[in-house]
Motif scaffolding. Structure first.
Motif, mmCIF file in Angstrom:
data_model
loop_
_atom_site.group_PDB
_atom_site.id
_atom_site.type_symbol
_atom_site.label_atom_id
_atom_site.label_comp_id
_atom_site.label_asym_id
_atom_site.label_seq_id
_atom_site.Cartn_x
_atom_site.Cartn_y
_atom_site.Cartn_z
ATOM 1 N N LYS A 29 -16.115 -0.406 20.846
ATOM 2 C CA LYS A 29 -15.179 -1.136 19.999
ATOM 3 C C LYS A 29 -15.101 -2.539 20.564
ATOM 4 O O LYS A 29 -14.702 -2.720 21.716
ATOM 5 N N ASP A 84 -2.130 3.186 19.111
ATOM 6 C CA ASP A 84 -2.391 2.188 18.106
ATOM 7 C C ASP A 84 -2.988 2.855 16.879
ATOM 8 O O ASP A 84 -4.034 3.465 16.959
ATOM 9 N N SER A 85 -2.290 2.780 15.764
ATOM 10 C CA SER A 85 -2.810 3.423 14.570
ATOM 11 C C SER A 85 -2.292 2.690 13.349
ATOM 12 O O SER A 85 -1.271 2.010 13.409
ATOM 13 N N VAL A 86 -3.010 2.854 12.241
ATOM 14 C CA VAL A 86 -2.577 2.213 11.010
ATOM 15 C C VAL A 86 -1.191 2.702 10.613
ATOM 16 O O VAL A 86 -0.393 1.979 10.031
ATOM 17 N N ARG A 114 -21.069 4.133 21.658
ATOM 18 C CA ARG A 114 -20.314 3.394 20.657
ATOM 19 C C ARG A 114 -19.295 2.503 21.355
ATOM 20 O O ARG A 114 -18.638 2.908 22.293
ATOM 21 N N ASN A 155 -18.828 10.803 23.822
ATOM 22 C CA ASN A 155 -18.399 10.240 22.542
ATOM 23 C C ASN A 155 -17.202 9.317 22.665
ATOM 24 O O ASN A 155 -16.424 9.157 21.751
ATOM 25 N N LEU A 156 -17.065 8.717 23.831
ATOM 26 C CA LEU A 156 -15.959 7.779 23.995
ATOM 27 C C LEU A 156 -16.350 6.427 23.417
ATOM 28 O O LEU A 156 -17.483 5.988 23.557
ATOM 29 N N ASP A 157 -15.409 5.799 22.752
ATOM 30 C CA ASP A 157 -15.642 4.433 22.290
ATOM 31 C C ASP A 157 -14.995 3.491 23.295
ATOM 32 O O ASP A 157 -13.791 3.519 23.471
ATOM 33 N N LEU A 201 -16.728 15.078 25.023
ATOM 34 C CA LEU A 201 -15.737 13.999 25.084
ATOM 35 C C LEU A 201 -16.324 12.783 25.772
ATOM 36 O O LEU A 201 -16.226 11.661 25.290
ATOM 37 N N ILE A 241 -2.657 -8.953 0.605
ATOM 38 C CA ILE A 241 -3.771 -8.728 -0.300
ATOM 39 C C ILE A 241 -4.218 -7.285 -0.165
ATOM 40 O O ILE A 241 -4.367 -6.785 0.949
ATOM 41 N N THR A 242 -4.393 -6.591 -1.267
ATOM 42 C CA THR A 242 -4.874 -5.218 -1.171
ATOM 43 C C THR A 242 -6.088 -5.019 -2.071
ATOM 44 O O THR A 242 -6.268 -5.732 -3.054
ATOM 45 N N THR A 243 -6.907 -4.068 -1.700
ATOM 46 C CA THR A 243 -8.074 -3.712 -2.484
ATOM 47 C C THR A 243 -7.746 -2.448 -3.259
ATOM 48 O O THR A 243 -7.309 -1.469 -2.671
ATOM 49 N N SER A 291 -11.330 4.783 23.261
ATOM 50 C CA SER A 291 -10.704 5.627 22.259
ATOM 51 C C SER A 291 -11.700 6.715 21.906
ATOM 52 O O SER A 291 -12.898 6.567 22.119
ATOM 53 N N VAL A 292 -11.176 7.825 21.420
ATOM 54 C CA VAL A 292 -12.047 8.939 21.095
ATOM 55 C C VAL A 292 -12.281 8.912 19.590
ATOM 56 O O VAL A 292 -11.343 8.978 18.814
ATOM 57 N N GLY A 293 -13.529 8.787 19.208
ATOM 58 C CA GLY A 293 -13.831 8.610 17.795
ATOM 59 C C GLY A 293 -14.182 9.905 17.104
ATOM 60 O O GLY A 293 -14.241 10.964 17.723
ATOM 61 N N SER A 294 -14.440 9.781 15.800
ATOM 62 C CA SER A 294 -14.709 10.969 15.001
ATOM 63 C C SER A 294 -15.926 11.783 15.459
ATOM 64 O O SER A 294 -15.919 13.000 15.291
ATOM 65 N N LEU A 309 -6.805 3.187 0.499
ATOM 66 C CA LEU A 309 -7.243 2.324 1.603
ATOM 67 C C LEU A 309 -8.597 1.668 1.336
ATOM 68 O O LEU A 309 -8.997 0.766 2.043
ATOM 69 N N GLY A 310 -9.311 2.146 0.304
ATOM 70 C CA GLY A 310 -10.537 1.471 -0.092
ATOM 71 C C GLY A 310 -11.743 1.768 0.779
ATOM 72 O O GLY A 310 -12.774 1.147 0.646
ATOM 73 N N ILE A 318 0.829 -1.210 0.000
ATOM 74 C CA ILE A 318 0.000 0.000 0.000
ATOM 75 C C ILE A 318 0.862 1.258 0.000
ATOM 76 O O ILE A 318 0.383 2.349 -0.235
ATOM 77 N N LYS A 322 -6.400 -5.759 11.518
ATOM 78 C CA LYS A 322 -5.123 -5.077 11.655
ATOM 79 C C LYS A 322 -4.227 -5.372 10.462
ATOM 80 O O LYS A 322 -4.295 -6.441 9.874
ATOM 81 N N HIS A 323 -3.394 -4.414 10.121
ATOM 82 C CA HIS A 323 -2.477 -4.617 9.009
ATOM 83 C C HIS A 323 -1.415 -5.659 9.333
ATOM 84 O O HIS A 323 -0.709 -6.120 8.474
ATOM 85 N N ASP A 368 -9.185 -6.046 3.993
ATOM 86 C CA ASP A 368 -8.453 -7.079 3.259
ATOM 87 C C ASP A 368 -8.040 -8.265 4.117
ATOM 88 O O ASP A 368 -7.946 -9.373 3.633
#
Lengths: 630, 137
Positions: free
Chosen positions: B59, A300-302, B57, B33-35, B30, A569-571, A385-388, A234-235, A164, B124-125, B97
């Motif tokens: 996870k 933790d992040s991509v 929400r 809106n915590l997950d 905040l 594998i990628t999209t 985690s704090v989401g969008s 990223l699809g 990618i 996860k990647h 994927d």
């Protein structure tokens, strides 16, 4: 052998940079200009050694020297040269090498392009930049060395770069972003040297204005490139995910945006000097914080690199070391720095100052979103985690208020109080026009969410106001800051396009086999074919979809790829680009009944989001070029 | 002079008041809106204790249960398990994927009446990724 030379050169340059730092600060006390003449020369020497070292490393990557452990695990002999080079910054050690190189390049730019007419404390500025380079070089050499060998024999082909990341946008994205991040080292070093000098009568910030602007341009384009890449690669079809790693790039951007506005004020009317100093330190601190978050693996992040506590500890210690002295000096001398003349109410300085508060609030909000889960996790058992939704909810009103103050500021005067009521009166016609045009747009969009109404209204308000200003300046032939107008129109377009994109875009998932036909909005989609294709380093399942609506027909070819070396594998999405919307298609798994999962999206005005970023940057380029700023 | 001081006091109070209001609103946003990151058994427990409202929400992290994957009316169905409990997930959209039965997964969405409605699915990647809090025997 070349690897060892490169390693040795990097090591020697670290000694040269440290010498440069020591010498620069020796010249403070001994009052001899003879020493300070040498400082820039030594800096140039150190940079040249470092550049040579980096170029040798690039050469090693190009000739596939797989005895170098780093190159062996991130490059491959089948890659085109372009990706062999970009594989250098695809992981922690190599990207840190690039990072160090770019700090020294900014130092060189500072020496070449600085305003030669006034020489104040530039040797010390260079000294502090040297210190930053040296700190990162030590980190590179002793904790994350890219120079390690696999001896006696290397691997034959190399492990390949993550598929990618094999993409032109992503090859340019990191260097761009790094130039943007690290450019803040110049205001940081400059302000620190100013604080150390102890002479606060004169604040010659005008000297570094164009550096702040060009840093901001790099950062803007860097972030936009990353967003564009994420969208098609990223699809998921989104352009911003409020991922922690995106957020750490947004924080210095926000601080930098505030900074380039206060710098304008401080060099003009001697107001907001404390703000400028504070923001210079903060912008660079946030860049260091970004490096810490991404490289320590604490979040933790991509995008983040592998977890390694030693790195995090060193980076944290180094940041504290670099930043604490200027912050203490700033706090200690705050009373001397504060300008004598107070900002007049509802003057231009007043509005810019107020908007600064909102920019810092925005930074604080993101900082809270990133650090709150870490704090909570340390003190309790819950993992959150704090989401969008949090960011969207808080950022929308903040953007609206900032936009309102921006428009008010265009009616205000420098260093002069204009009663608010007068500003309201003179802006009444623009407000009326904005309400009318917004009603029309919202009626057509047919969506009445508060954020959409706000986005359309305030976006329109800014655009109409600047159009009025442009017309006014053409008629009266008065001086007019075109760069600023362009940048702010870009900002308004960004608000409008984000709102419209969120309101109009829609997606659906289908389950289809070859020959099937489905309806999606006005389109009829036919699954025509799917075939297996072989390429040099991957094989792909390439599907063919025919879209037809009343007017035209087009075909899209989404793929699923399997890369040989890593087995990943990628999209691959395929996108039909039209002026107002993208049709975006991706293909998923084949199910047990032979059907394929197909996802189709209509993304409205998504192009306009990146175009807005380009327009904002062009505005900044205009400001630099017309020397209004210098 | 006196008038000036009054004006100043008013200004300071205004700033303090509005920043308190601002910080309050931000913290409220905040908190709502915590997950929460939970495993299937933790989620089932919290359901009994009614800690989560149906709007929170969550996870959910775990493994995709073997032979639980099927598609019904364009919606993806599978179960997420931590080998103690498992929860059915319904999702409409494209799977990542690296989605596979028996592999680690994180789904983001809302939990209602024993069914998890996912908005997003992350694999996860890293192919060796294991969700936190999940210990294999």
């Amino acid at each position: 052998m070349i690897g060892e030379i490169s390693h040795f050169l990097a090591f020697s340059s670290s000694i040269v940079f440290m010498a440069c730092f020591v010498l620069a600060f020796f010249s403070y006390s001994s009052n001899t200009s003879s020493i300070s003449i040498f400082v820039p020369k030594i800096f140039v020497l150190g940079s040249l050694i470092l550049i040579t070292s980096f170029l040798l490393f690039v050469y090693l990557a190009i000739i596939d020297d797989f005895t170098m452990a780093y190159i062996a695990s991130h490059s491959n002999s089948n890659l085109p040269i372009f990706y062999k080079v970009s594989s250098i910054w695809s992981a922690h050690e190599g990207s840190l090498f690039l990072w160090v190189l770019i700090i020294s390049l900014w130092g060189l730019f500072f020496l070449i392009f600085r305003n030669h007419s006034t020489t104040t404390f530039y040797p010390q500025t260079i000294g502090i930049i040297s210190l930053v380079v040296a700190c990162f070089l030590l980190f590179l050499l002793f904790i994350s060395s890219p120079f390690e060998r696999i001896l006696p024999f290397g691997v034959p082909d190399g492990a390949d770069i993550n598929p990618i990341l094999q993409d032109p946008a992503l090859a340019i994205h990191p260097p761009m972003l790094y130039f943007g991040y690290i450019g803040f080292v110049i205001p940081f070093a400059f302000v620190t040297a100013f604080l150390l000098s102890g002479r606060f009568e004169q604040f010659p910030i005008a000297e570094i204005k164009s550096f702040i602007l060009s840093t901001w341009i790099f950062l803007t384009i860097g972030i936009a490139l990353g967003s564009w890449w994420a969208y098609y690669e990223l699809g998921w079809g989104g352009y911003w995910f409020w991922d922690p790693v995106e957020n750490v790039a947004l924080m210095p951007w926000l601080a930098g945006t505030a900074l380039l506005h206060t710098v304008y004020v401080s060099s003009r009317s001697k107001n907001l000097i404390a703000w400028t100093i504070f923001l210079s330190i903060i912008a660079f601190t946030l860049s260091l914080f970004g490096a810490f978050i991404v490289r320590s693996g604490i979040i933790d992040s991509v995008h983040s690199f592998a977890n390694d506590p030693t790195r995090g500890l060193y980076l944290l210690g180094m940041s504290a070391f670099l930043v604490s002295a200027p912050i203490m000096l700033f706090v200690k001398n705050l009373s001397k720095i504060f300008a004598v003349n107070r900002v007049k109410d509802f003057s231009k300085e007043f509005f810019i100052g107020t908007n600064n508060v909102f920019f810092i609030t925005a930074v604080f909000i993101i900082f809270l979103g990133i650090s709150y889960p870490l704090i909570l996790e340390a003190f309790s058992d819950s993992r959150v985690s704090v989401g969008s939704p949090f960011y969207n909810k808080v950022f929308a009103p903040l953007t609206f208020i900032t936009s309102l103050f921006l428009v008010f500021s265009t009616y205000s005067k420098w260093s002069r109080e204009i009663p608010l009521i007068e500003i309201l009166k003179s802006s009444a016609s623009i407000f009326a026009l904005t309400i009318l045009s917004s009603i029309v747009i919202i009626y057509f969009v047919n969506n009445y969410e508060w954020w959409l109404i706000g986005g359309i209204f305030f976006g329109n308000l800014i655009i109409l106001r600047y159009i009025a200003l442009i017309i006014d300046s053409v008629i009266s032939k008065k001086y007019f800051n075109q760069g600023s107008a362009l940048a702010h129109i870009g900002f308004a377009l960004l608000i409008v396009s984000i709102s419209l994109n969120a309101a109009l875009s829609n997606e659906r998932t289908f389950s289809m086999s070859v020959g099937d036909e489905v309806k999606f909005n006005e389109n009829t989609i036919e699954f025509d074919n799917i075939s297996l294709q072989k390429n040099s380093n991957f094989e792909s399942l390439s599907a063919d979809f025919i879209f037809s609506n009343g007017e035209d027909t087009f075909e899209l070819y989404p793929e699923k790829r399997k890369y040989f070396v890593r087995g990943e594998i990628t999209t691959e999405s395929d996108i039909s680009i039209k002026p107002i919307k993208d049709v975006y298609i991706t293909i998923g798994e084949q199910q047990s009944n032979g059907k394929w999962i197909v996802n189709v999206q209509e993304n409205y005005f998504v192009r306009l989001i990146w175009i807005s970023a380009i327009i904002m940057s062009l505005g900044a380029v205009l400001v630099i070029r017309r020397k209004i700023y210098v | 002079m006196k008038k000036d001081r009054k004006k100043r006091l008013f200004g300071v109070l205004l700033i303090i008041g509005s920043s308190c209001l601002g910080i309050g609103l931000i913290l409220y946003a905040l908190n709502s809106n915590l997950d929460y990151f939970l495993t299937p058994s933790e989620l089932k427990q919290s359901d009994e204790n009614v800690v989560l409202s149906s709007n929170t929400r969550v996870k959910l992290g775990g493994m995709v249960k073997k032979d639980s994957f099927f598609i019904n009316e364009n919606k993806v169905n599978f179960e997420v398990t931590d080998f103690e409990d498992s929860i059915s997930v319904i999702y409409e959209g494209l799977l990542p994927d690296l989605f596979k039965e028996g592999k680690g997964i994180v789904v983001l969405g809302k939990y209602n009446d024993g069914i998890f409605y996912a908005d997003e699915v992350f694999a996860k990647h890293d192919e060796n990724y294991m969700p936190p809090n999940l210990e294999l025997d």
